[in-house]
Design an enzyme around this catalytic site. Structure first.
Site, PDB file in Angstrom:
ATOM      1  N   ARG A  13       1.262 -33.549 -11.938  1.00 20.44           N
ATOM      2  CA  ARG A  13       2.015 -34.665 -11.331  1.00 20.44           C
ATOM      3  C   ARG A  13       2.383 -35.711 -12.387  1.00 20.44           C
ATOM      4  NH1 ARG A  13       2.073 -40.134 -11.194  1.00 20.44           N
ATOM      5  NH2 ARG A  13      -0.198 -40.144 -11.104  1.00 20.44           N
ATOM      6  N   ASP A  14       1.403 -36.421 -12.892  1.00 19.52           N
ATOM      7  CA  ASP A  14       1.705 -37.518 -13.821  1.00 19.52           C
ATOM      8  C   ASP A  14       2.252 -36.966 -15.125  1.00 19.52           C
ATOM      9  OD1 ASP A  14       1.909 -40.107 -14.698  1.00 19.52           O
ATOM     10  OD2 ASP A  14      -0.223 -40.570 -14.572  1.00 19.52           O
ATOM     11  N   HIS A  72      -7.860 -44.543 -14.986  1.00 23.26           N
ATOM     12  CA  HIS A  72      -6.628 -43.766 -15.232  1.00 23.26           C
ATOM     13  C   HIS A  72      -5.959 -44.372 -16.463  1.00 23.26           C
ATOM     14  CE1 HIS A  72      -2.890 -41.660 -13.580  1.00 23.26           C
ATOM     15  NE2 HIS A  72      -2.337 -42.543 -14.403  1.00 23.26           N
ATOM     16  N   HIS A  75      -3.558 -44.118 -19.709  1.00 24.12           N
ATOM     17  CA  HIS A  75      -2.541 -43.510 -20.572  1.00 24.12           C
ATOM     18  C   HIS A  75      -2.929 -43.847 -22.007  1.00 24.12           C
ATOM     19  CE1 HIS A  75       0.449 -42.146 -17.544  1.00 24.12           C
ATOM     20  NE2 HIS A  75      -0.277 -42.963 -16.786  1.00 24.12           N
ATOM     21  N   CYS A 126       5.153 -42.270 -17.165  1.00 23.37           N
ATOM     22  CA  CYS A 126       5.837 -42.707 -15.963  1.00 23.37           C
ATOM     23  C   CYS A 126       7.255 -43.107 -16.350  1.00 23.37           C
ATOM     24  CB  CYS A 126       5.120 -43.889 -15.313  1.00 23.37           C
ATOM     25  SG  CYS A 126       6.017 -44.525 -13.886  1.00 23.37           S
ATOM     26  N   ASN A 155      -1.023 -39.154 -20.683  1.00 19.86           N
ATOM     27  CA  ASN A 155      -2.317 -39.448 -20.051  1.00 19.86           C
ATOM     28  C   ASN A 155      -3.413 -39.043 -21.014  1.00 19.86           C
ATOM     29  OD1 ASN A 155      -0.502 -38.756 -17.461  1.00 19.86           O
ATOM     30  ND2 ASN A 155      -2.223 -40.019 -16.828  1.00 19.86           N
TER      31      ASN A 155
END
Ligand code: HMG
Ligand code: MG
Length: 287
Positions: free
Chosen positions: A13-14, A205, A207, A238, A247
């Site tokens: 996803r990310d 979370h 990055h 993003c 990430n």
């Protein structure tokens, strides 16, 4: 300190949402299926969001329909509104996530609405998820820095995290969206959040744009956080956060934790297979 940490795999996803080359659904499915053999217990597979906002994940339904469900793996997806939740439920998502921002600038860029308006959109998601008994994760973005508004006050993060928890989220993932967090700013942010919420409901979370993801994870680990979001092969970013690639890399975090006596339950060889797929997919190669 307990000796186990959960690495929540967000690569599909990310990681993929920011890739400019369009990746086919069957390639995404291959990546997800490989990751599900790595010993992960939670895996963020895709997003049910506007295809205009994230064209790369417009095939969310096809991806969810095509994966082979591995026992013991919880497949999670992002759902910004009720429409997204209904699609996620129809697709059989085991867990969904709403995503708020601690800053107004990022909320507008990412969700096209204010922070307050975003909560109005999340409320029906939380209600429907409770009825359907689907757990909802809450993200807070820009927990130390925002690409539009600058430094984020720790009190704002605490307020948004608490609001998400009050609305029914079971876990809050604290997002350093642009990788500008430093151990000192992460510490201050976490201290503010932990005046309201225990470490047991928090996730980190990070990055790795600024190369400090591991140090920031260490700060959270010291404070008792035991869930960290990572991406296979360090995929990630993003599209609405300028300068947000990467990430924290699943393998780098896994190896660092193991060096510190903390187990993740991941299988390094199986992860290698998933990494090879991730790299091939990114380069547009067939898998
Ligand atoms: P909007 O323009 O305010 O809302 O977008 P809208 O209701 O007017 O809808 C706009 C269009 O999207 C319409 O289609 C809707 O039908 C459609 P159009 O008329 O333009 O053809 N639409 C949908 N389509 C599919 N699924 C849906 C859906 N809802 C509306 N669920 C909206 C608001 C939230 C929809 C939009 O801004 C959006 O989808 N944003 C998502 C952005 C996103 O996914 N960003 C990346 C994830 S967040 C992130 O990466 C941060 C994180 O990793 C943590 C961190 O690092 O900090 C989680
Ligand atoms: Mg992110």
């Amino acid at each position: 300190m307990s000796d186990h940490v959960t690495l929540f795999e967000v690569g599909p996803r990310d990681g993929l949402q920011n890739e400019r080359v369009m990746i086919r659904a069957d390639q995404k499915i291959a990546l997800i299926d490989a990751l599900s053999q790595c010993g992960v217990s939670r895996l963020e597979a895709t997003s049910f969001v506007s295809p205009r906002a994230i064209p790369q994940l417009a095939d969310a339904g096809d991806v969810m329909a095509g994966i082979t469900r591995a026992p013991g793996v919880r497949y999670a997806v992002l759902t910004p509104n009720l429409r997204g939740f209904e699609a996620a439920r129809a697709a059989g998502a085991d867990e969904v996530a709403v995503f708020a921002s601690a800053s107004e600038g990022f909320s507008q860029a990412n969700l096209n609405c204010s922070v307050a308006e975003s909560f109005a959109r999340f409320a029906p998601v939380l209600e429907a998820a409770e009825d359907a008994k689907i757990p909802v994760r809450g993200y807070v973005s820009c927990v130390t820095d925002c690409p539009f508004d600058g430094s984020t006050p720790p009190s704002a993060v605490a307020r948004i995290a608490t609001k998400l928890m009050t609305m029914g989220c079971f876990e809050i993932s604290l997002g350093d969206t642009i990788g500008k967090g430093r151990p000192d700013t992460v510490y201050s942010m976490l201290a503010a959040v932990m005046t309201e919420l225990p470490a047991s409901v928090l996730a980190g979370h990070f990055h790795d744009t600024g190369g400090k993801a591991i140090r920031n994870i260490a700060v959270c680990l010291d404070a008792g956080v035991r869930v960290f979001d990572t991406a296979v092969a360090g995929l990630g970013g993003c599209p609405y956060a300028p300068g947000a690639p990467g990430n924290a890399d699943t393998r780098v975090v896994m190896e660092w934790l193991e060096e510190h006596g903390v187990q993740t339950g991941l299988d390094a060889d199986a992860l290698g297979h998933a990494e090879a797929i991730a790299k091939a997919v990114r380069q547009g190669a067939a898998v």
